[in-house]
Scaffold this active site. Sequence first.
Site, PDB file in Angstrom:
ATOM      1  NE  ARG A   1      35.825  37.215  37.567  1.00  0.00           N
ATOM      2  CZ  ARG A   1      34.795  37.178  38.344  1.00  0.00           C
ATOM      3  NH1 ARG A   1      33.864  37.611  37.200  1.00  0.00           N
ATOM      4  NH2 ARG A   1      34.264  36.753  39.459  1.00  0.00           N
TER       5      ARG A   1
ATOM      6  CE1 TYR B   1      44.258  31.425  40.491  1.00  0.00           C
ATOM      7  CE2 TYR B   1      45.583  31.910  42.315  1.00  0.00           C
ATOM      8  CZ  TYR B   1      45.566  31.623  41.121  1.00  0.00           C
ATOM      9  OH  TYR B   1      46.760  30.892  40.125  1.00  0.00           O
ATOM     10  CD  GLU B   2      42.411  37.544  39.827  1.00  0.00           C
ATOM     11  OE1 GLU B   2      40.908  37.900  39.960  1.00  0.00           O
ATOM     12  OE2 GLU B   2      43.025  36.907  40.290  1.00  0.00           O
ATOM     13  N   GLY B   3      37.914  34.907  41.061  1.00  0.00           N
ATOM     14  CA  GLY B   3      35.976  34.519  41.626  1.00  0.00           C
ATOM     15  C   GLY B   3      35.865  33.063  41.783  1.00  0.00           C
TER      16      GLY B   3
END
Lengths: 596, 596
Positions: free
Chosen positions: A297, A438-440
């Site tokens: 993140r 992406y990655e949350g």
Amino acid sequence: MSYKAPVKDLLFNIEHLANIEAVAQLPGCEDAGLDTAQAVLEECARFNEDVVAPLNVVGDTQPSSWKDGVVTTSPGFKEAFKQYAEGGWQGLQHEPEYGGQGLPKTIGAACQEILNSANLSFALCPLLTDGAIEALVTAGSDALKATYLEKLISGQWTGTMNLTEPQAGSDLALVRSRAEPQPDGSYKVFGTKIFITYGEHDMAENIVHLVLARVQGAPEGVKGISLFVVPKFLVGADGTLGDRNDAYCVSIEHKLGIKASPTAVLQFGDHGGAIGYLVGEENRGLEYMFIMMNAARYAVGVQGIAVSERAYQHAVAYARERVQSRPVDGSVKGSATIIHHPDVRRMLMTMRALTEGTRATAITAASAYDAAHRHPDAETRRENQAFYEFLVPLVKGYSTEISQEVTSLGVQVHGGMGFIEETGAAQYYRDCKILTIYEGTTAIQANDLVGRKTSRDGGQVAKAVAAQIEKTEAELKALPGEPAQAVAKALEAARKSYLEVVEFIVANTRENPNAAFAGSVPYLMLAGNLVAGWQLGRALLVATAELAKGNDAGFMQAKITTAHFYAEHLLPRTHALRDAIIGGAHSVMELPMDAY
Amino acid sequence: MSYKAPVKDLLFNIEHLANIEAVAQLPGCEDAGLDTAQAVLEECARFNEDVVAPLNVVGDTQPSSWKDGVVTTSPGFKEAFKQYAEGGWQGLQHEPEYGGQGLPKTIGAACQEILNSANLSFALCPLLTDGAIEALVTAGSDALKATYLEKLISGQWTGTMNLTEPQAGSDLALVRSRAEPQPDGSYKVFGTKIFITYGEHDMAENIVHLVLARVQGAPEGVKGISLFVVPKFLVGADGTLGDRNDAYCVSIEHKLGIKASPTAVLQFGDHGGAIGYLVGEENRGLEYMFIMMNAARYAVGVQGIAVSERAYQHAVAYARERVQSRPVDGSVKGSATIIHHPDVRRMLMTMRALTEGTRATAITAASAYDAAHRHPDAETRRENQAFYEFLVPLVKGYSTEISQEVTSLGVQVHGGMGFIEETGAAQYYRDCKILTIYEGTTAIQANDLVGRKTSRDGGQVAKAVAAQIEKTEAELKALPGEPAQAVAKALEAARKSYLEVVEFIVANTRENPNAAFAGSVPYLMLAGNLVAGWQLGRALLVATAELAKGNDAGFMQAKITTAHFYAEHLLPRTHALRDAIIGGAHSVMELPMDAY
């Protein structure tokens, strides 16, 4: 357009905002002072400017391709990755025990920015590999570490994160992939994973998949998820590659951007079961995955800064060259380069201020990470860890959201030429759109900010940040000159808006969750904006002192001007966000679902 | 995803905000009441939903292509355009004298929105043809009118606007194309034009290029530009097509979006000279071109609304279907469709409110246009003309800028799937990026707003708009209920910010032009935001009255909620803009050019 790494600005941040000399006092960082930072960054700049950056357009126009299960990456990628590995770049921040260089994140983050500016698609392979390394370092058995870490850190093998399934994206409780224990202690893994970045490629000898799956009989939901290592090729006791494992790429996606980065659909276990090895303990997979996720993140936040920097450089170059119209102030008789026009300047300054502000936040966060991991004093570690964790959703969420504004402005500066693909500005606009996802997604980051980072401790860390900002305001007020006063005033107002929102979030997260979470992304944007403005305020303090010493007047004056612009043009957005969060909490959910 | 035209909302705007029954009192509009509007919109919806909308993805995946000077449009486009022409749609707003239907803009604008939602690329051909028709109607000789208008209005031929040259984009003073008078009264035209939308294609028998060029010996700058008709095929006295004219398409562009719309490079006169016919008088070309431009600018604003509507529909459909995570308020046990989540609702409401707000502005502007052109009373015409002209840069600038926010949110609602091209959400994000650029960038609209529309009359019209808004506030305050009060309060605050900015712009445009023009785009965004919020405030008044009459409760309640959301979430942005414009005027130009 060629890319020039902003080494001077990165070093300014590393030296003055991240205080590299204090980082170099930390155990294990003794050699990581300013001189080291400078040497590493200069070498990093050279490599990425010369080798990686020229492949950015190539990767966009000649994406990675899939045929019969084999993925061929874009021309030049394989060779560049070989050089990347040979240069030791994959190991920059990793353990010397396994061949890494053990540099602090404060320096590593700056190198990540350069790599990502050069080529977002290329940089994703190392980014995911970093995540796999972190997970194995933290939770892997000695055997797994011995087998995998050295090869990953050397860049001989690469890593992936296998979370998403067709029905399970943000909601990992819905993961269905399963793992069957085998008599020899290994597992057989079955399932379909999608959106797997570099899930298949031709740049390394082996690919180490880290895969979330459920062991038979595990509890429902996220508490029944385990983490497995599933290598593409099985690895013998002596480290040599053995049989092909039952993990195959059945297709890659056709995407809006980052086209060189193969986004794979992976099928595990269709031919009897993919051999996997448990990482840590059963049912703690999500916890381990979060180790990877947190590193990833932060790194995705840096991607946002990186693409912003590249778009800014592209736009400045065009604005200096394109001749069009006479300046409104009559400063040039006849048509002039468009950088003379106030609106072009406004766009460039917005791009610049957002990029420098988010960069300052990210590098400051990196030094907190280093202190949190290495400081001898437990309380100092704890404080830095809390500060770092508070900043991660801001680095990820705010830096990537603003990258979309910055790259859009980048196209706009180019006028009609911006819409023509060959110009190159549009690629950044397309590439960056994945960064908020992406990655949350930004909403997932914002949930983290609201829940774990703000409400759980009753807003303590959030308010401690505000208290630090207040100190910076006081220092600014003590300085002469309009910019310092303007920044102090804007920061004070923004901080007050922020504190109102923190109170609101703390008061409502449990009692009225719809109201709190309706304001979650605006709160993230407010906090990210404030912290970036604050870091530029700190930069202004430094630049004023450096100016007084007669150091690098042009650079320092530009830093003051950029901070000034940020405060006057961007910090006021915080109040609009506060009004929306507090005043508008109800109207978000007011429309019945069937009325949409 | 299939598109469903928002006929009900368009009719609500036409009936209540544009007051169609008053429009139907205007000379020549006697048949254009609500019943006509409804019949036309329903037919328009049917045609576009069935015929044009399904070609949207086709055009993106199979763009128009060029080979040896011939452009082949995307599959299905030629047949659909034939149906469009046969249905009489090209003539909707044009003179019955030449075969048009003479409908008011109030109805025509709604049809434009539907056509553009269905397919931005397709709609561009009629859009440019409309511009050519307007120019010929206004400035063409009787002979030109007789030769061209009927064929253009019937859709048998299409029109183009040839302004841009490689060195002359926003700055038309730099136009170099030249025209040599011939003994027979025609001209020979020479030059290169770029970015010519539908400059070459296979959908019509002839293409009527309207071309800016300089007659030999004309003054420098914009005062030496004349306008010419240059048909692709010469037209005989009997209207039959003759020789191919010396105007050839040498390439088309590879673009970020609107890929089905061929963007041509046209070469005039490389084989002896392209035969052209002067429109109006020599050296008045820019004036005539502005007639086309003004129609086209309004229409591009409608494109912004149209793509926003389409992106909204796409996102809502996905949000209703995609299951992911448990709602934070516990209203569903287990995973629910994502429309249950507050942040998804915030995104959808933002998309909806921006779309409905800009639509309300555009249709209100259209009715002012109709009154300005047809009202028997000169003073009423003048007032409406001034109001319309003030709104054009807002319709163009604000609606297109917000379309980028809306389409970006549309991708975001889809999460990872949004980044996959096959999902379709990314196309809107790519397509819309041209809207803030062509027919005058947002900065060009903002210059118009600052210069001609605000400063020139000392802010009179700008303040008259504020006075009207104040009346709406008073009406809202007289209503019971939280939404009306919240909207009144937010409007009042936004109006005050706006008035501060108007004063600032008026005071600085001459004295300190850099300061005024540094704030030009923010001023446009502020004014566009305020006017949209105001129109939704008017809509709230109507909806409240309709609710009291028991009419269509669901729709009216939704309108109130949308106005409420707009006021609370979007109107506060006006204050951030005011702060940036007034407080930040200096810092925009502060950084020296060489420090970027």
